[in-house]
Design a protein around this motif. Structure first.
Motif, PDB file in Angstrom:
ATOM      1  N   ASP A  15      33.772  52.237 -59.389  1.00 32.99           N
ATOM      2  CA  ASP A  15      34.554  53.477 -59.362  1.00 32.99           C
ATOM      3  C   ASP A  15      36.001  53.227 -59.782  1.00 32.99           C
ATOM      4  OD1 ASP A  15      32.360  54.947 -58.546  1.00 32.99           O
ATOM      5  OD2 ASP A  15      32.917  54.933 -56.425  1.00 32.99           O
ATOM      6  N   VAL A  16      36.598  52.150 -59.274  1.00 30.50           N
ATOM      7  CA  VAL A  16      37.999  51.854 -59.591  1.00 30.50           C
ATOM      8  C   VAL A  16      38.156  51.475 -61.061  1.00 30.50           C
ATOM      9  CG1 VAL A  16      39.897  50.248 -59.161  1.00 30.50           C
ATOM     10  CG2 VAL A  16      38.638  51.223 -57.238  1.00 30.50           C
ATOM     11  N   THR A  73      44.113  59.366 -45.924  1.00 34.65           N
ATOM     12  CA  THR A  73      43.191  58.847 -46.918  1.00 34.65           C
ATOM     13  C   THR A  73      43.246  57.320 -46.934  1.00 34.65           C
ATOM     14  OG1 THR A  73      42.549  58.803 -49.259  1.00 34.65           O
ATOM     15  CG2 THR A  73      44.907  59.090 -48.786  1.00 34.65           C
ATOM     16  N   ASN A  74      42.076  56.712 -47.032  1.00 38.17           N
ATOM     17  CA  ASN A  74      41.976  55.267 -47.189  1.00 38.17           C
ATOM     18  C   ASN A  74      41.790  54.906 -48.666  1.00 38.17           C
ATOM     19  OD1 ASN A  74      41.553  52.498 -46.136  1.00 38.17           O
ATOM     20  ND2 ASN A  74      39.506  52.778 -46.962  1.00 38.17           N
ATOM     21  N   SER A  75      42.180  55.803 -49.555  1.00 38.54           N
ATOM     22  CA  SER A  75      42.006  55.565 -50.984  1.00 38.54           C
ATOM     23  C   SER A  75      42.560  54.206 -51.392  1.00 38.54           C
ATOM     24  CB  SER A  75      42.719  56.659 -51.785  1.00 38.54           C
ATOM     25  OG  SER A  75      42.693  56.368 -53.157  1.00 38.54           O
ATOM     26  N   SER A  76      41.837  53.542 -52.293  1.00 40.40           N
ATOM     27  CA  SER A  76      42.251  52.215 -52.758  1.00 40.40           C
ATOM     28  C   SER A  76      43.367  52.284 -53.792  1.00 40.40           C
ATOM     29  CB  SER A  76      41.061  51.483 -53.384  1.00 40.40           C
ATOM     30  OG  SER A  76      40.008  51.338 -52.471  1.00 40.40           O
ATOM     31  N   THR A  77      43.340  53.307 -54.655  1.00 39.15           N
ATOM     32  CA  THR A  77      44.282  53.332 -55.771  1.00 39.15           C
ATOM     33  C   THR A  77      44.873  54.707 -56.063  1.00 39.15           C
ATOM     34  OG1 THR A  77      42.473  53.713 -57.351  1.00 39.15           O
ATOM     35  CG2 THR A  77      43.098  51.413 -56.946  1.00 39.15           C
ATOM     36  N   LEU A  78      44.368  55.749 -55.414  1.00 38.60           N
ATOM     37  CA  LEU A  78      44.814  57.110 -55.717  1.00 38.60           C
ATOM     38  C   LEU A  78      45.941  57.528 -54.771  1.00 38.60           C
ATOM     39  CD1 LEU A  78      41.243  58.610 -56.160  1.00 38.60           C
ATOM     40  CD2 LEU A  78      42.814  57.880 -57.974  1.00 38.60           C
ATOM     41  N   GLU A  98      35.762  56.409 -54.354  1.00 40.99           N
ATOM     42  CA  GLU A  98      37.041  56.461 -55.059  1.00 40.99           C
ATOM     43  C   GLU A  98      36.897  57.278 -56.351  1.00 40.99           C
ATOM     44  OE1 GLU A  98      41.135  54.748 -54.914  1.00 40.99           O
ATOM     45  OE2 GLU A  98      39.606  55.458 -53.544  1.00 40.99           O
ATOM     46  N   ILE A  99      36.493  58.535 -56.160  1.00 39.76           N
ATOM     47  CA  ILE A  99      36.294  59.470 -57.268  1.00 39.76           C
ATOM     48  C   ILE A  99      37.086  60.725 -56.910  1.00 39.76           C
ATOM     49  CG2 ILE A  99      34.615  60.808 -58.584  1.00 39.76           C
ATOM     50  CD1 ILE A  99      32.497  58.734 -57.677  1.00 39.76           C
ATOM     51  N   VAL A 116      34.052  43.695 -51.387  1.00 39.29           N
ATOM     52  CA  VAL A 116      34.583  45.037 -51.585  1.00 39.29           C
ATOM     53  C   VAL A 116      33.434  46.028 -51.773  1.00 39.29           C
ATOM     54  CG1 VAL A 116      35.888  46.485 -53.202  1.00 39.29           C
ATOM     55  CG2 VAL A 116      36.778  44.245 -52.508  1.00 39.29           C
ATOM     56  N   GLY A 117      32.404  45.585 -52.486  1.00 40.92           N
ATOM     57  CA  GLY A 117      31.249  46.439 -52.775  1.00 40.92           C
ATOM     58  C   GLY A 117      31.256  46.863 -54.228  1.00 40.92           C
TER      59      GLY A 117
END
Length: 315
Positions: free
Chosen positions: A244-245, A118-123, A94-95, A237-238
């Protein structure tokens, strides 16, 4: 029925590995790509663990597992990984710079009809649409950790996404057993992470600032009947994704506490190679975390009251 039968997952981390395994379990032919050979080996080991979970919890039999494994291949060659893909699902860190670089490299390698998600979490998908070289064929398809149990998928467009792309991606989600969650407006964090990130950040703040132990934070949540609390959730989540988030949004929002939380995760976990469930240790030890043991929520013996009182600051 969608035409999306050949699937490539970019990134073999926790969620990328789960997406790949579950898609193969549901009948898709899947290639897992990662730039790092050791990451691929970790993913293979995780897939062996998922096989056991699917046998015990999902109702699979030995034939199902064998068929799933037969439909999976692994690659560190991006061109070879995407050459036959109908759908590419990006699940790299997530960068923003990392995601953009991957899309830019991949753009010249894809077949003309390949869709990208994209499986991006927040972007937001709009952040990467032009880098894909096919903005009309690009959207967000966000899965949740523990995909076999948390079987929903959030689908979000950017202004250039075609209706055809959204239709095929949503059909794909249904075909692999997901409940589609339509995100009706662009939103950083989609639905689930809009509330989950602040929730985890608040829990981490209590630990970072020494207000409570991870175990006590989780105890206050487990009383709701949940299977794990927010710190246990971070392990799942890891820690790399958590870092990164928190690091990205701490900088973006000027949130000093969130940045401090990211630093805490880095110093206490990442710098020691501790990624959570993925490495067998994060806030808890796995596969036998303390929060799953008998007695974690038991009322203590009254004899320990002095020990408890000694922990309560009068400052």
């Amino acid at each position: 029925m969608s035409r999306l039968d050949q699937v490539t997952v970019l990134g073999s981390g926790v969620l990328g590995g789960q997406i790949a395994w579950h898609s193969a379990f549901k009948g898709k032919t899947v290639t897992v790509y990662d730039i790092a050979p050791d990451a691929i080996e970790h993913c293979r080991a995780a897939h062996d663990q998922y096989a056991a979970i699917y046998l015990s919890d999902v109702g699979a039999d030995a034939a199902d597992i064998a068929a799933t494994q037969e439909r999976l291949t692994y690659s560190t060659d991006l061109a070879a990984a995407v050459v036959q893909a109908d759908l590419v699902i990006e699940a790299v860190p997530e960068i923003p710079e990392v995601k953009t670089a991957v899309y830019t490299e991949m753009a010249e390698l894809l077949p003309a009809d390949t869709l990208v998600a994209t499986n991006s979490s927040t972007l937001l998908p709009r952040d990467f649409a032009s880098a894909t070289g096919r903005p009309e064929k690009f959207c967000a398809l966000h899965f949740s950790n523990l995909i076999w149990a948390m079987n929903f998928a959030e689908i979000m467009a950017h202004p250039g996404t075609s209706t055809g792309t959204l239709t095929e991606v949503t059909e794909f989600a249904v075909e692999i057993g997901m409940l589609p969650i339509p995100v009706r407006k662009e939103q950083n964090g989609y639905v689930v992470n809009t509330w989950l990130v602040p929730f985890l950040n608040a829990a981490q703040t209590l630990v970072t600032n020494g207000v409570a132990t991870p175990e006590d934070v989780d105890r206050t949540f487990l009383y709701t009947g949940a299977r794990f609390g927010p710190l246990g959730m971070m392990d799942m989540v890891g820690m790399k994704t958590v870092y990164d988030v928190l690091s990205h949004w701490g900088r973006e929002s000027g949130d000093a506490q969130m940045s401090a939380n990211a630093d805490y995760v880095k110093k206490n976990f990442l710098d020691h190679g501790l990624l959570g469930v993925q490495t067998g240790k994060g806030y808890y030890d796995y596969p036998d975390p303390a929060y799953q043991r008998p007695g974690f929520l038991d009322v203590p013996d009254i004899s320990v009251v002095p020990d408890i009182v000694s922990l309560i600051s009068s400052q």
